[in-house]
Design a protein around this motif. Structure first.
Motif, PDB file in Angstrom:
ATOM      1  N   ILE B 231       0.844  -1.204   0.000  1.00 57.56           N
ATOM      2  CA  ILE B 231       0.000   0.000   0.000  1.00 57.56           C
ATOM      3  C   ILE B 231       0.880   1.256   0.000  1.00 57.56           C
ATOM      4  N   GLY B 232       1.899   1.237   0.854  1.00 56.71           N
ATOM      5  CA  GLY B 232       2.814   2.375   0.932  1.00 56.71           C
ATOM      6  C   GLY B 232       3.506   2.621  -0.394  1.00 56.71           C
ATOM      7  N   PHE B 233       3.969   1.551  -1.024  1.00 58.16           N
ATOM      8  CA  PHE B 233       4.651   1.651  -2.311  1.00 58.16           C
ATOM      9  C   PHE B 233       3.734   2.290  -3.353  1.00 58.16           C
ATOM     10  N   LEU B 234       2.472   1.805  -3.421  1.00 57.59           N
ATOM     11  CA  LEU B 234       1.535   2.353  -4.401  1.00 57.59           C
ATOM     12  C   LEU B 234       1.232   3.819  -4.104  1.00 57.59           C
ATOM     13  N   LEU B 235       1.085   4.160  -2.805  1.00 56.47           N
ATOM     14  CA  LEU B 235       0.838   5.563  -2.461  1.00 56.47           C
ATOM     15  C   LEU B 235       2.003   6.440  -2.904  1.00 56.47           C
ATOM     16  N   MET B 236       3.222   5.935  -2.691  1.00 60.37           N
ATOM     17  CA  MET B 236       4.399   6.700  -3.095  1.00 60.37           C
ATOM     18  C   MET B 236       4.391   6.921  -4.607  1.00 60.37           C
ATOM     19  N   LEU B 237       4.086   5.855  -5.370  1.00 62.32           N
ATOM     20  CA  LEU B 237       4.011   5.985  -6.824  1.00 62.32           C
ATOM     21  C   LEU B 237       2.995   7.055  -7.208  1.00 62.32           C
ATOM     22  N   ILE B 238       1.804   6.975  -6.572  1.00 65.72           N
ATOM     23  CA  ILE B 238       0.733   7.898  -6.941  1.00 65.72           C
ATOM     24  C   ILE B 238       1.103   9.338  -6.581  1.00 65.72           C
ATOM     25  N   TYR B 239       1.616   9.540  -5.355  1.00 71.15           N
ATOM     26  CA  TYR B 239       1.972  10.907  -4.962  1.00 71.15           C
ATOM     27  C   TYR B 239       3.109  11.453  -5.812  1.00 71.15           C
ATOM     28  N   LEU B 290      -2.509   6.446 -13.498  1.00 66.08           N
ATOM     29  CA  LEU B 290      -3.111   6.476 -12.160  1.00 66.08           C
ATOM     30  C   LEU B 290      -4.135   5.355 -12.002  1.00 66.08           C
ATOM     31  N   LEU B 291      -4.854   5.069 -13.091  1.00 65.62           N
ATOM     32  CA  LEU B 291      -5.874   4.028 -13.038  1.00 65.62           C
ATOM     33  C   LEU B 291      -5.238   2.662 -12.775  1.00 65.62           C
ATOM     34  N   VAL B 292      -4.099   2.417 -13.432  1.00 62.23           N
ATOM     35  CA  VAL B 292      -3.386   1.152 -13.204  1.00 62.23           C
ATOM     36  C   VAL B 292      -2.968   1.046 -11.740  1.00 62.23           C
ATOM     37  N   PHE B 293      -2.370   2.140 -11.217  1.00 64.84           N
ATOM     38  CA  PHE B 293      -1.957   2.137  -9.808  1.00 64.84           C
ATOM     39  C   PHE B 293      -3.169   1.894  -8.897  1.00 64.84           C
ATOM     40  N   SER B 294      -4.283   2.573  -9.214  1.00 65.27           N
ATOM     41  CA  SER B 294      -5.480   2.429  -8.375  1.00 65.27           C
ATOM     42  C   SER B 294      -5.975   0.995  -8.382  1.00 65.27           C
ATOM     43  N   TYR B 296      -4.255  -1.737  -8.680  1.00 65.10           N
ATOM     44  CA  TYR B 296      -3.458  -2.554  -7.763  1.00 65.10           C
ATOM     45  C   TYR B 296      -3.724  -2.175  -6.321  1.00 65.10           C
ATOM     46  N   TYR B 297      -3.989  -0.879  -6.091  1.00 63.44           N
ATOM     47  CA  TYR B 297      -4.324  -0.429  -4.738  1.00 63.44           C
ATOM     48  C   TYR B 297      -5.550  -1.174  -4.220  1.00 63.44           C
ATOM     49  N   ILE B 298      -6.581  -1.245  -5.074  1.00 67.74           N
ATOM     50  CA  ILE B 298      -7.802  -1.952  -4.680  1.00 67.74           C
ATOM     51  C   ILE B 298      -7.513  -3.420  -4.427  1.00 67.74           C
ATOM     52  N   ARG B 299      -6.686  -4.019  -5.310  1.00 67.45           N
ATOM     53  CA  ARG B 299      -6.329  -5.432  -5.146  1.00 67.45           C
ATOM     54  C   ARG B 299      -5.698  -5.685  -3.778  1.00 67.45           C
ATOM     55  N   VAL B 300      -4.697  -4.850  -3.423  1.00 64.89           N
ATOM     56  CA  VAL B 300      -4.015  -5.034  -2.153  1.00 64.89           C
ATOM     57  C   VAL B 300      -4.969  -4.766  -0.991  1.00 64.89           C
ATOM     58  N   TYR B 301      -5.774  -3.723  -1.150  1.00 61.09           N
ATOM     59  CA  TYR B 301      -6.755  -3.371  -0.135  1.00 61.09           C
ATOM     60  C   TYR B 301      -7.645  -4.564   0.175  1.00 61.09           C
ATOM     61  N   ASP B 302      -8.070  -5.214  -0.892  1.00 63.26           N
ATOM     62  CA  ASP B 302      -8.922  -6.390  -0.776  1.00 63.26           C
ATOM     63  C   ASP B 302      -8.228  -7.492   0.018  1.00 63.26           C
ATOM     64  N   LYS B 303      -6.917  -7.647  -0.252  1.00 65.03           N
ATOM     65  CA  LYS B 303      -6.126  -8.664   0.438  1.00 65.03           C
ATOM     66  C   LYS B 303      -6.087  -8.385   1.946  1.00 65.03           C
ATOM     67  N   ILE B 304      -5.966  -7.098   2.308  1.00 63.42           N
ATOM     68  CA  ILE B 304      -5.843  -6.757   3.726  1.00 63.42           C
ATOM     69  C   ILE B 304      -7.175  -6.891   4.441  1.00 63.42           C
ATOM     70  N   GLN B 305      -8.214  -6.335   3.847  1.00 59.14           N
ATOM     71  CA  GLN B 305      -9.487  -6.223   4.555  1.00 59.14           C
ATOM     72  C   GLN B 305     -10.427  -7.381   4.275  1.00 59.14           C
ATOM     73  N   GLY B 306     -10.033  -8.345   3.476  1.00 53.68           N
ATOM     74  CA  GLY B 306     -10.970  -9.378   3.067  1.00 53.68           C
ATOM     75  C   GLY B 306     -11.844  -8.823   1.965  1.00 53.68           C
ATOM     76  N   GLU B 307     -12.834  -9.569   1.566  1.00 53.04           N
ATOM     77  CA  GLU B 307     -13.728  -9.113   0.496  1.00 53.04           C
ATOM     78  C   GLU B 307     -14.429  -7.834   0.915  1.00 53.04           C
ATOM     79  N   PHE B 308     -14.752  -7.006  -0.041  1.00 51.35           N
ATOM     80  CA  PHE B 308     -15.623  -5.872   0.255  1.00 51.35           C
ATOM     81  C   PHE B 308     -16.968  -6.439   0.667  1.00 51.35           C
ATOM     82  N   GLN B 309     -17.341  -6.218   1.923  1.00 53.23           N
ATOM     83  CA  GLN B 309     -18.600  -6.841   2.360  1.00 53.23           C
ATOM     84  C   GLN B 309     -19.779  -6.133   1.704  1.00 53.23           C
TER      85      GLN B 309
END
Lengths: 321, 309
Positions: B231-239, B290-294, B296-309
């Motif tokens: 997540i940090g890596f992707l944020l750094m890329l985006i910023y 940015l869309l590509v980065f986003s 992957y961001y969602i993908r990783v987010y999903d990994k951390i939080q489980g499925e979007f309930q």
């Protein structure tokens, strides 16, 4: 092997390298860690130190080659220049010179205090928009199931990634079509839109953990859903609400791109105003540094409060702080 | 009207007119409208305008030119240089911020006392208004009076005063140092938070099994915080790819295009050269990255939080 070692796990370490076993290795590790601390500290702090020191130098000392690391005589000339230029630009020069007998000598005329006032207006407006709409939405998102909830949350997360240069050109087109060019209102709406996803994610995290029993109790006492929200949830979530507010405020306070492209210089907020200040008068570095410090004060106050929520807010709740 | 109805307020009765299945969307509507108009509509608008020849000075006269703006991106050597600069900017900026940020986060967690005070101080570069941060660095690098130039001379690295911000070969690097200074603290805080999230018992167990500190790091710390680091890596890329102020304040992208990255180029094309069509095409380019980065961001987010309930 000594038995009075403070580390009780030491007897179990079998395959250590000399780096961890010998006296020399311990010194080496201490030196490396110390050096790393020193270097990163200098890298992070020196620019900040330099900003503060520059603000307190006199104009003649600024020009010195080589520059002085510690000011020879601390002076408030930089701050005074900022105030003078604000007075000059605001059109009260005559009043101050004739009535109060203060001579305004500044050649700069950028109304820094005026910039701060318009920035406060925009940032507070945007933060209010974001917090009010964001909180209401996040409460419903957290408590109810509905079609498209996942899509909505994903879109809100994605929308955090786009603002800034990537959409400034179409944003300018949109704003001139709406006839809102050069108004503070449009900045309030844009910053509100930019920060509302942060608020929704932060508050949703809070509401998800809000005990259902309290809501049931309120219901038993004949609270309508609005009354529950107003008299039970809002008071209990005040901390998170304030954090969200400050979060949105800081984002709006610091944003340059939209302020630069959607305002003309009569209505500038702090970031574009400071930019003109920096580029127009970059000989007067003490005045620039003083102005920089003045506009950073709200940010530093805000930081102290939201530090705990920082990571969670910034990553859309991906990492819990 | 039943008894129950009479006890309800006018407001509630108005709400009752809306079918129950739609009523839930009402509180969400303002957010959807706001974000829809001011974030997603401009994205669509950028794609649309990128097919037109349009000037900033005559916004009502637009001529459909198909892919001509994209062809110009493909052919223009200035834009090629800009894209190369952007690549350098994002790569060096991200790697620098991650390396320094990780070390800072590690030091904060393991070595330094007063974590909360120390991390608040470390965060100052990130929360400071961007223009302020950038102007500090501009001043430190400025002309021949800059402190950094003085430092280089004193250390004997160079023997003359170089105008770094005005030299085509060097002008990209001072802003990169500035952006690393601004972003590293953020990554440090992410690292610190990830460290604090790891259960100490894991380390204890590893030490009982005879793990060296390196093995602890390699087999516990890294695996435990890999998604957070992602997540940090992707944020750094985006910023990094989005950053505009640091360059604009320090060099305005010059001299020539030597320190221009994509965001600065978009600004220059639209608001200095008045070529809205080309600027929109460049925006579409930036948006796709940015869309590509986003994604992957969602993908990783999903990994951390489980499925979007």
């Amino acid at each position: 092997m000594s038995t009075d070692s403070p580390d009780s796990t030491e007897p179990f370490r079998t395959n250590q390298s000399w780096l961890f076993d010998s006296q020399a290795g311990t010194y080496l590790r201490k030196i490396v860690v110390g050096l790393a601390t020193l270097l990163t500290a200098v890298f992070v702090l020196f620019p900040l130190y330099w900003l503060v020191v520059t603000a307190f130098k006199t104009t003649t000392e600024i020009q010195r080659i080589p520059p002085t690391i510690v000011p020879q005589n601390w002076s408030l000339q930089g701050f005074w220049l900022v105030i003078e230029s604000s007075i000059r630009a605001s059109g009260y020069k005559a009043f101050f010179e004739n009535t109060l007998g203060i001579h305004i000598s500044s050649a700069i005329d950028i109304n820094v205090i005026g910039l701060i006032v318009s920035s406060l207006k925009v940032s507070i407006g945007a933060a209010l928009v974001a917090v009010v709409f964001g909180t209401i939405a996040s409460y419903v998102i957290s408590r109810r199931e509905f079609h498209g909830k996942n899509v909505l949350m994903i879109l809100l997360l994605v929308s955090l990634m786009f603002p800034g240069p990537a959409i400034m050109v179409p944003m300018w087109e949109l704003v001139s079509t709406l006839g809102l060019y050069n108004t503070h209102l449009v900045l309030i709406l844009i910053y509100g839109a930019m920060t509302v996803p942060f608020v929704v994610w932060l508050m949703k995290g809070f509401f998800d953990e809000f005990p259902q029993a309290i809501l049931d109790a309120a219901r038993m006492d004949q609270c309508s859903s609005y009354e529950t929200f107003r008299y039970v949830i809002i008071p209990m979530s005040l901390n998170s609400l304030i954090a969200s507010f400050i979060f949105a405020f800081l984002l709006a306070w610091n944003e340059l791109v939209f302020a630069l492209t959607l305002l003309s210089n009569t209505k500038y907020t702090v970031p574009p105003g400071l930019l003109t200040f920096v580029q127009g008068f970059n000989v007067q570095w003490n005045a620039v540094a003083a102005a920089s410090i003045l506009v950073s004060i709200p940010v530093l106050i805000g930081l102290a409060y939201i530090q705990r929520y920082f990571v969670q807010g910034l990553t859309g709740g991906a990492i819990k702080g | 009207m039943s008894y129950a109805d009479q006890t309800r307020s006018t407001y509630e009765r108005t709400i009752d007119q809306i079918p129950a299945s739609l009523r839930v969307y009402l509180p969400i509507l303002p957010v959807v409208v706001l974000v829809g108009i001011f974030i997603f509509y401009p994205i669509v608008r950028a794609i649309y305008t990128s097919f037109f020849e349009k000037s900033f000075l005559r916004p009502n006269q637009a001529e459909f030119v198909g892919l001509a703006n994209y062809a110009e991106i493909w052919n223009s050597s200035v834009i090629h240089q800009v894209l190369w600069n952007t690549f350098l900017w994002v790569t060096v900026g991200t790697l620098g911020a991650i390396t320094i940020g990780f070390v800072m986060g590690w030091l904060l967690h393991k070595k330094l006392p007063y974590v909360s005070v120390a991390s608040a101080i470390v965060l100052i570069p990130w929360v400071l208004p961007r223009v302020v941060g950038a102007s500090i660095w501009q001043f430190m690098f400025a002309g021949s009076r800059g402190i950094i130039n003085e430092l280089l001379v004193q250390l004997g690295i160079t023997d003359q005063y170089i105008v770094m911000l005005g030299s085509p070969a060097l002008s990209l690097w001072p802003p990169i140092i500035g952006i690393i200074w601004r972003l590293a603290p953020l990554f440090a805080l992410l690292t610190l938070t990830s460290y604090q999230g790891i259960d100490d018992h894991l380390y204890e167990a590893a030490r009982m099994d005879g793990a060296t500190p390196w093995e602890e790091f390699r087999y516990i710390t890294l695996p435990m915080m890999r998604y957070n680091l992602a997540i940090g890596f992707l944020l750094m890329l985006i910023y990094n790819i989005r950053s505009f102020s640091m360059i604009w304040v320090m060099t305005k992208g010059g001299p020539g295009a030597s320190s221009t990255t994509l965001p600065v180029m978009i600004y220059r094309t639209a608001f200095i050269d008045f070529n809205v069509g080309l600027a929109s095409a460049l925006s579409v380019l930036l948006l796709s990255v940015l869309l590509v980065f986003s994604y992957y961001y969602i993908r990783v987010y999903d990994k951390i939080q489980g499925e979007f309930q």
